[in-house]
Design a protein around this motif. Structure first.
Motif, PDB file in Angstrom:
ATOM      1  N   GLY A 198      -1.615  10.204 -29.433  1.00  0.00           N
ATOM      2  CA  GLY A 198      -3.044  10.084 -29.154  1.00  0.00           C
ATOM      3  C   GLY A 198      -3.387   8.980 -28.176  1.00  0.00           C
ATOM      4  N   GLY A 199      -2.376   8.436 -27.509  1.00  0.00           N
ATOM      5  CA  GLY A 199      -2.618   7.403 -26.510  1.00  0.00           C
ATOM      6  C   GLY A 199      -3.129   8.011 -25.216  1.00  0.00           C
ATOM      7  N   LYS A 200      -3.766   7.177 -24.425  1.00  0.00           N
ATOM      8  CA  LYS A 200      -4.368   7.654 -23.186  1.00  0.00           C
ATOM      9  C   LYS A 200      -3.921   6.792 -22.017  1.00  0.00           C
ATOM     10  CE  LYS A 200      -8.828   8.565 -21.079  1.00  0.00           C
ATOM     11  NZ  LYS A 200     -10.264   8.371 -21.143  1.00  0.00           N
ATOM     12  N   VAL A 201      -3.672   7.432 -20.876  1.00  0.00           N
ATOM     13  CA  VAL A 201      -3.332   6.727 -19.645  1.00  0.00           C
ATOM     14  C   VAL A 201      -4.603   6.607 -18.807  1.00  0.00           C
ATOM     15  CG1 VAL A 201      -1.998   6.797 -17.506  1.00  0.00           C
ATOM     16  CG2 VAL A 201      -0.928   7.477 -19.665  1.00  0.00           C
ATOM     17  N   ALA A 245       5.181   9.580 -18.762  1.00  0.00           N
ATOM     18  CA  ALA A 245       4.399   8.586 -19.503  1.00  0.00           C
ATOM     19  C   ALA A 245       3.132   9.213 -20.083  1.00  0.00           C
ATOM     20  CB  ALA A 245       4.046   7.400 -18.607  1.00  0.00           C
ATOM     21  N   ILE A 246       2.446  10.027 -19.300  1.00  0.00           N
ATOM     22  CA  ILE A 246       1.226  10.690 -19.772  1.00  0.00           C
ATOM     23  C   ILE A 246       1.539  11.577 -20.970  1.00  0.00           C
ATOM     24  CG2 ILE A 246      -0.508  12.429 -19.157  1.00  0.00           C
ATOM     25  CD1 ILE A 246      -0.408  11.208 -16.270  1.00  0.00           C
ATOM     26  N   ASP A 247       2.591  12.384 -20.854  1.00  0.00           N
ATOM     27  CA  ASP A 247       2.982  13.287 -21.942  1.00  0.00           C
ATOM     28  C   ASP A 247       3.391  12.516 -23.191  1.00  0.00           C
ATOM     29  OD1 ASP A 247       2.495  15.383 -20.191  1.00  0.00           O
ATOM     30  OD2 ASP A 247       4.627  15.745 -19.758  1.00  0.00           O
ATOM     31  N   LEU A 248       4.151  11.455 -23.019  1.00  0.00           N
ATOM     32  CA  LEU A 248       4.606  10.655 -24.153  1.00  0.00           C
ATOM     33  C   LEU A 248       3.434   9.982 -24.857  1.00  0.00           C
ATOM     34  CD1 LEU A 248       7.023   9.640 -25.785  1.00  0.00           C
ATOM     35  CD2 LEU A 248       7.269   7.798 -24.114  1.00  0.00           C
ATOM     36  N   MET A 249       2.539   9.381 -24.101  1.00  0.00           N
ATOM     37  CA  MET A 249       1.366   8.732 -24.694  1.00  0.00           C
ATOM     38  C   MET A 249       0.548   9.721 -25.528  1.00  0.00           C
ATOM     39  SD  MET A 249       1.007   5.428 -23.922  1.00  0.00           S
ATOM     40  CE  MET A 249      -0.756   5.160 -24.083  1.00  0.00           C
ATOM     41  N   ALA A 250       0.445  10.940 -25.061  1.00  0.00           N
ATOM     42  CA  ALA A 250      -0.336  11.961 -25.763  1.00  0.00           C
ATOM     43  C   ALA A 250       0.241  12.300 -27.131  1.00  0.00           C
ATOM     44  CB  ALA A 250      -0.437  13.223 -24.905  1.00  0.00           C
ATOM     45  N   THR A 251       1.540  12.093 -27.344  1.00  0.00           N
ATOM     46  CA  THR A 251       2.160  12.459 -28.622  1.00  0.00           C
ATOM     47  C   THR A 251       1.609  11.648 -29.792  1.00  0.00           C
ATOM     48  OG1 THR A 251       4.077  10.979 -28.386  1.00  0.00           O
ATOM     49  CG2 THR A 251       4.302  13.230 -27.516  1.00  0.00           C
ATOM     50  N   ALA A 309      10.985   3.908 -23.100  1.00  0.00           N
ATOM     51  CA  ALA A 309      11.493   3.066 -24.194  1.00  0.00           C
ATOM     52  C   ALA A 309      10.421   2.111 -24.713  1.00  0.00           C
ATOM     53  CB  ALA A 309      12.728   2.282 -23.734  1.00  0.00           C
ATOM     54  N   ASN A 310       9.709   1.450 -23.812  1.00  0.00           N
ATOM     55  CA  ASN A 310       8.673   0.514 -24.252  1.00  0.00           C
ATOM     56  C   ASN A 310       7.470   1.242 -24.845  1.00  0.00           C
ATOM     57  OD1 ASN A 310      10.240  -1.649 -23.524  1.00  0.00           O
ATOM     58  ND2 ASN A 310       8.719  -2.561 -22.173  1.00  0.00           N
ATOM     59  N   LEU A 311       7.106   2.355 -24.275  1.00  0.00           N
ATOM     60  CA  LEU A 311       5.981   3.107 -24.837  1.00  0.00           C
ATOM     61  C   LEU A 311       6.297   3.570 -26.256  1.00  0.00           C
ATOM     62  CD1 LEU A 311       4.794   5.193 -21.745  1.00  0.00           C
ATOM     63  CD2 LEU A 311       3.792   3.086 -22.683  1.00  0.00           C
ATOM     64  N   LYS A 312       7.509   4.062 -26.475  1.00  0.00           N
ATOM     65  CA  LYS A 312       7.910   4.485 -27.829  1.00  0.00           C
ATOM     66  C   LYS A 312       7.951   3.300 -28.791  1.00  0.00           C
ATOM     67  CE  LYS A 312      10.758   8.399 -26.366  1.00  0.00           C
ATOM     68  NZ  LYS A 312      12.143   8.880 -26.190  1.00  0.00           N
ATOM     69  N   ALA A 313       8.424   2.165 -28.321  1.00  0.00           N
ATOM     70  CA  ALA A 313       8.553   0.985 -29.179  1.00  0.00           C
ATOM     71  C   ALA A 313       7.201   0.408 -29.583  1.00  0.00           C
ATOM     72  CB  ALA A 313       9.384  -0.092 -28.477  1.00  0.00           C
ATOM     73  N   TYR A 314       6.257   0.362 -28.645  1.00  0.00           N
ATOM     74  CA  TYR A 314       4.975  -0.306 -28.905  1.00  0.00           C
ATOM     75  C   TYR A 314       3.830   0.637 -29.217  1.00  0.00           C
ATOM     76  CZ  TYR A 314       7.726  -4.059 -26.940  1.00  0.00           C
ATOM     77  OH  TYR A 314       8.729  -4.969 -26.705  1.00  0.00           O
ATOM     78  N   LYS A 315       3.980   1.922 -28.882  1.00  0.00           N
ATOM     79  CA  LYS A 315       2.947   2.926 -29.121  1.00  0.00           C
ATOM     80  C   LYS A 315       1.546   2.383 -28.815  1.00  0.00           C
ATOM     81  CE  LYS A 315       5.372   5.988 -32.261  1.00  0.00           C
ATOM     82  NZ  LYS A 315       6.685   5.641 -31.828  1.00  0.00           N
ATOM     83  N   PRO A 316       1.335   1.996 -27.556  1.00  0.00           N
ATOM     84  CA  PRO A 316       0.024   1.464 -27.207  1.00  0.00           C
ATOM     85  C   PRO A 316      -1.070   2.531 -27.298  1.00  0.00           C
ATOM     86  CG  PRO A 316       1.295   1.892 -25.228  1.00  0.00           C
ATOM     87  CD  PRO A 316       2.221   2.105 -26.400  1.00  0.00           C
ATOM     88  N   ASP A 317      -2.272   2.078 -27.524  1.00  0.00           N
ATOM     89  CA  ASP A 317      -3.413   2.984 -27.557  1.00  0.00           C
ATOM     90  C   ASP A 317      -3.752   3.451 -26.137  1.00  0.00           C
ATOM     91  OD1 ASP A 317      -4.238   2.624 -30.499  1.00  0.00           O
ATOM     92  OD2 ASP A 317      -4.013   0.579 -29.756  1.00  0.00           O
ATOM     93  N   TYR A 318      -3.505   2.566 -25.185  1.00  0.00           N
ATOM     94  CA  TYR A 318      -3.769   2.863 -23.778  1.00  0.00           C
ATOM     95  C   TYR A 318      -2.626   2.328 -22.925  1.00  0.00           C
ATOM     96  CZ  TYR A 318      -8.534   3.385 -25.479  1.00  0.00           C
ATOM     97  OH  TYR A 318      -9.636   3.761 -26.194  1.00  0.00           O
ATOM     98  N   MET A 319      -2.429   2.989 -21.804  1.00  0.00           N
ATOM     99  CA  MET A 319      -1.566   2.463 -20.752  1.00  0.00           C
ATOM    100  C   MET A 319      -2.428   2.453 -19.494  1.00  0.00           C
ATOM    101  SD  MET A 319       1.953   3.984 -19.187  1.00  0.00           S
ATOM    102  CE  MET A 319       2.756   3.187 -17.824  1.00  0.00           C
ATOM    103  N   VAL A 320      -2.435   1.330 -18.795  1.00  0.00           N
ATOM    104  CA  VAL A 320      -3.227   1.225 -17.573  1.00  0.00           C
ATOM    105  C   VAL A 320      -2.277   1.024 -16.405  1.00  0.00           C
ATOM    106  CG1 VAL A 320      -4.994  -0.099 -16.351  1.00  0.00           C
ATOM    107  CG2 VAL A 320      -5.237   0.311 -18.810  1.00  0.00           C
ATOM    108  N   HIS A 321      -2.441   1.881 -15.406  1.00  0.00           N
ATOM    109  CA  HIS A 321      -1.618   1.800 -14.199  1.00  0.00           C
ATOM    110  C   HIS A 321      -2.478   2.225 -13.020  1.00  0.00           C
ATOM    111  CE1 HIS A 321       1.652   2.113 -11.383  1.00  0.00           C
ATOM    112  NE2 HIS A 321       2.532   1.785 -12.310  1.00  0.00           N
ATOM    113  N   GLY A 322      -2.427   1.492 -11.926  1.00  0.00           N
ATOM    114  CA  GLY A 322      -3.175   1.857 -10.725  1.00  0.00           C
ATOM    115  C   GLY A 322      -2.752   3.220 -10.206  1.00  0.00           C
ATOM    116  N   LYS A 323      -3.651   3.862  -9.506  1.00  0.00           N
ATOM    117  CA  LYS A 323      -3.395   5.207  -8.983  1.00  0.00           C
ATOM    118  C   LYS A 323      -2.251   5.274  -7.987  1.00  0.00           C
ATOM    119  CE  LYS A 323      -8.050   6.923  -9.675  1.00  0.00           C
ATOM    120  NZ  LYS A 323      -9.299   7.355  -9.042  1.00  0.00           N
ATOM    121  N   ASP A 324      -1.761   4.117  -7.556  1.00  0.00           N
ATOM    122  CA  ASP A 324      -0.666   4.093  -6.583  1.00  0.00           C
ATOM    123  C   ASP A 324       0.603   4.751  -7.090  1.00  0.00           C
ATOM    124  OD1 ASP A 324      -0.641   1.757  -8.331  1.00  0.00           O
ATOM    125  OD2 ASP A 324       1.054   1.049  -7.141  1.00  0.00           O
TER     126      ASP A 324
END
Length: 147
Positions: A122-125, A114-120, A86-101
């Motif tokens: 052109g965003g990158k995780v 999240a990875i698939d959604l960001m790609a729609t 929901a937040n990724l769709k709302a804000y369409k960030p250019d990047y999402m940063v999350h630790g490998k944990d």
């Protein structure tokens, strides 16, 4: 209802976190995220945290005050669900940063989504290394041992 971020210049970097016990690992991830643009922290709502962890020690509003005061953070928005969609769709960030944990455990199921959604759009995780030896769980354990 999502908060307005139109005053935040692109690129926008989305970083989800609980931040109930802020530690050097949080600062490291925010510092890394700030290298890519203006950081928006998706701060988990109390109910969202409780759905997969424990009830937070501090309320959402208390945690928000703390996170807003960190220099790497441009804005704090509410993350209402464990799932980021929901937040990724709302804000369409250019990047999402999350630790490998999040590759294992309770958040693994939402990672690929999240990875698939960001790609729609052109965003990158980006998945920086997790800060070794530092975790909220370890800090909680130390506190309990001392009580």
């Amino acid at each position: 209802m999502t908060e307005d971020i139109k005053d935040i210049a692109r690129p926008v970097v989305y970083v989800p976190m609980v931040a109930d016990i802020v530690h050097p690992g949080h600062i490291n991830i925010l510092r890394e995220a700030a290298k890519y643009g203006n950081v928006i922290v998706g701060l988990y709502a109390d109910d969202a945290v409780a759905s997969y962890k424990r009830v937070p020690y501090m309320s959402y509003e208390e945690r928000k005050v703390v996170v807003e005061s960190i220099r790497y953070v441009a804005k704090v928005v509410e993350q209402r669900e464990k799932d980021y969609a929901a937040n990724l769709k709302a804000y369409k960030p250019d990047y999402m940063v999350h630790g490998k944990d999040w590759r294992e455990g309770t958040l693994a199921e939402v990672r690929q989504k999240a990875i698939d959604l960001m790609a729609t759009w052109g965003g990158k995780v980006i998945e920086p290394d997790y800060t070794r030896g530092v975790s909220s769980t370890a800090i909680q354990k130390k506190i309990k041992e001392r009580v």
